[in-house]
Motif scaffolding. Structure first.
Motif, PDB file in Angstrom:
ATOM      1  N   LEU A  92      47.312  37.732  36.482  1.00  0.00           N
ATOM      2  CA  LEU A  92      47.244  39.092  35.939  1.00  0.00           C
ATOM      3  C   LEU A  92      45.985  39.743  36.478  1.00  0.00           C
ATOM      4  N   TYR A  93      46.121  40.966  36.979  1.00  0.00           N
ATOM      5  CA  TYR A  93      44.974  41.755  37.416  1.00  0.00           C
ATOM      6  C   TYR A  93      45.065  43.104  36.729  1.00  0.00           C
ATOM      7  N   ASP A  94      43.949  43.583  36.203  1.00  0.00           N
ATOM      8  CA  ASP A  94      43.902  44.895  35.566  1.00  0.00           C
ATOM      9  C   ASP A  94      42.759  45.678  36.187  1.00  0.00           C
ATOM     10  N   PRO A  95      43.042  46.812  36.839  1.00  0.00           N
ATOM     11  CA  PRO A  95      41.981  47.586  37.496  1.00  0.00           C
ATOM     12  C   PRO A  95      40.919  48.115  36.527  1.00  0.00           C
ATOM     13  N   TRP A  97      39.171  46.267  34.781  1.00  0.00           N
ATOM     14  CA  TRP A  97      38.111  45.265  34.956  1.00  0.00           C
ATOM     15  C   TRP A  97      38.222  44.751  36.391  1.00  0.00           C
ATOM     16  N   PRO A  98      37.766  45.541  37.384  1.00  0.00           N
ATOM     17  CA  PRO A  98      38.037  45.239  38.796  1.00  0.00           C
ATOM     18  C   PRO A  98      37.469  43.921  39.323  1.00  0.00           C
ATOM     19  N   ASP A  99      36.456  43.363  38.675  1.00  0.00           N
ATOM     20  CA  ASP A  99      35.877  42.101  39.160  1.00  0.00           C
ATOM     21  C   ASP A  99      36.608  40.870  38.638  1.00  0.00           C
ATOM     22  N   LEU A 100      37.539  41.059  37.694  1.00  0.00           N
ATOM     23  CA  LEU A 100      38.217  39.936  37.057  1.00  0.00           C
ATOM     24  C   LEU A 100      39.665  39.787  37.526  1.00  0.00           C
ATOM     25  N   VAL A 101      40.131  38.554  37.504  1.00  0.00           N
ATOM     26  CA  VAL A 101      41.542  38.248  37.694  1.00  0.00           C
ATOM     27  C   VAL A 101      41.847  37.084  36.753  1.00  0.00           C
ATOM     28  N   HIS A 102      43.056  37.030  36.243  1.00  0.00           N
ATOM     29  CA  HIS A 102      43.418  36.001  35.269  1.00  0.00           C
ATOM     30  C   HIS A 102      44.602  35.176  35.780  1.00  0.00           C
ATOM     31  N   PRO A 103      44.287  34.081  36.498  1.00  0.00           N
ATOM     32  CA  PRO A 103      45.379  33.214  36.953  1.00  0.00           C
ATOM     33  C   PRO A 103      46.051  32.521  35.769  1.00  0.00           C
TER      34      PRO A 103
END
Length: 191
Positions: A92-95, A97-103
């Protein structure tokens, strides 16, 4: 900690650096359980989006959930990435919070640390057939808790710390505390 992941058919492979690799939080919301599939909840990890490397991008697809709240309908800003060939949920990626990604933990091939306890969130929207299992002392919340994946890891000393190896740095997970003692200061919502 570097995480390596892939879809079921192997058409998409990815790697990402994660300081929050402990798969502790089970989300029971309808979006997570339906898009991750296979059970009554999904487990997302926290990682640094800037380090995400992907092979097989041509097979990557994105889903943005529709959220209905009473008469109000909106689209989630969260972008759920999955394989267009086998359907495996990947991250999951949410712009916002641009520095985060949730595998999704289910897509990770790297052995993950065992969580000292689990946190069960979004129980207010879980499927009626789902039985919430876990250890005595697990935290349970009807909605989102007031702490982030990072805050949970930091509070318990579980954040991966850089370790120098020659001229390069590699991530090394901190020691995992034993049992539910790590949750003694947690404040779950009461029903």
């Amino acid at each position: 900690m570097q995480l390596e992941g892939s879809c079921h058919c192997g058409s998409i492979k990815f790697s990402v650096e994660s300081a929050e690799p402990v798969p502790f939080m089970r989300c029971y919301c309808s979006i997570c359980r339906k898009t991750a599939g296979g059970g009554g909840y999904a487990i997302n990890l926290g990682a640094d989006h800037r380090t995400l490397k992907i092979t097989g991008k041509r097979h990557l697809r994105v889903y943005k959930a529709t959220i209905v709240e009473g008469d109000h309908v909106r689209h989630s800003s969260g972008q759920r990435h999955f394989c267009g060939l086998c359907g495996s949920a990947l991250w999951l990626y949410d712009p916002s919070w641009p520095d985060l990604v949730h595998p999704h933990a289910s897509a990770i091939d790297t052995p993950l640390p065992k969580p000292p306890a689990s946190v069960h969130i979004m129980l207010g929207s879980k499927a009626p057939w789902v039985r919430v299992e876990g250890r005595k002392g697990d935290e349970r919340f009807d909605a989102y808790p007031d702490f982030s994946l990072k805050e949970w890891h930091v509070k318990r000393g579980l954040v991966s710390k850089p370790e120098k190896t020659g001229n390069t740095e590699a991530a090394k997970p901190a020691k995992t505390p034993k049992g539910a003692k790590a949750l003694k200061n947690a404040k779950p919502n009461k029903k």
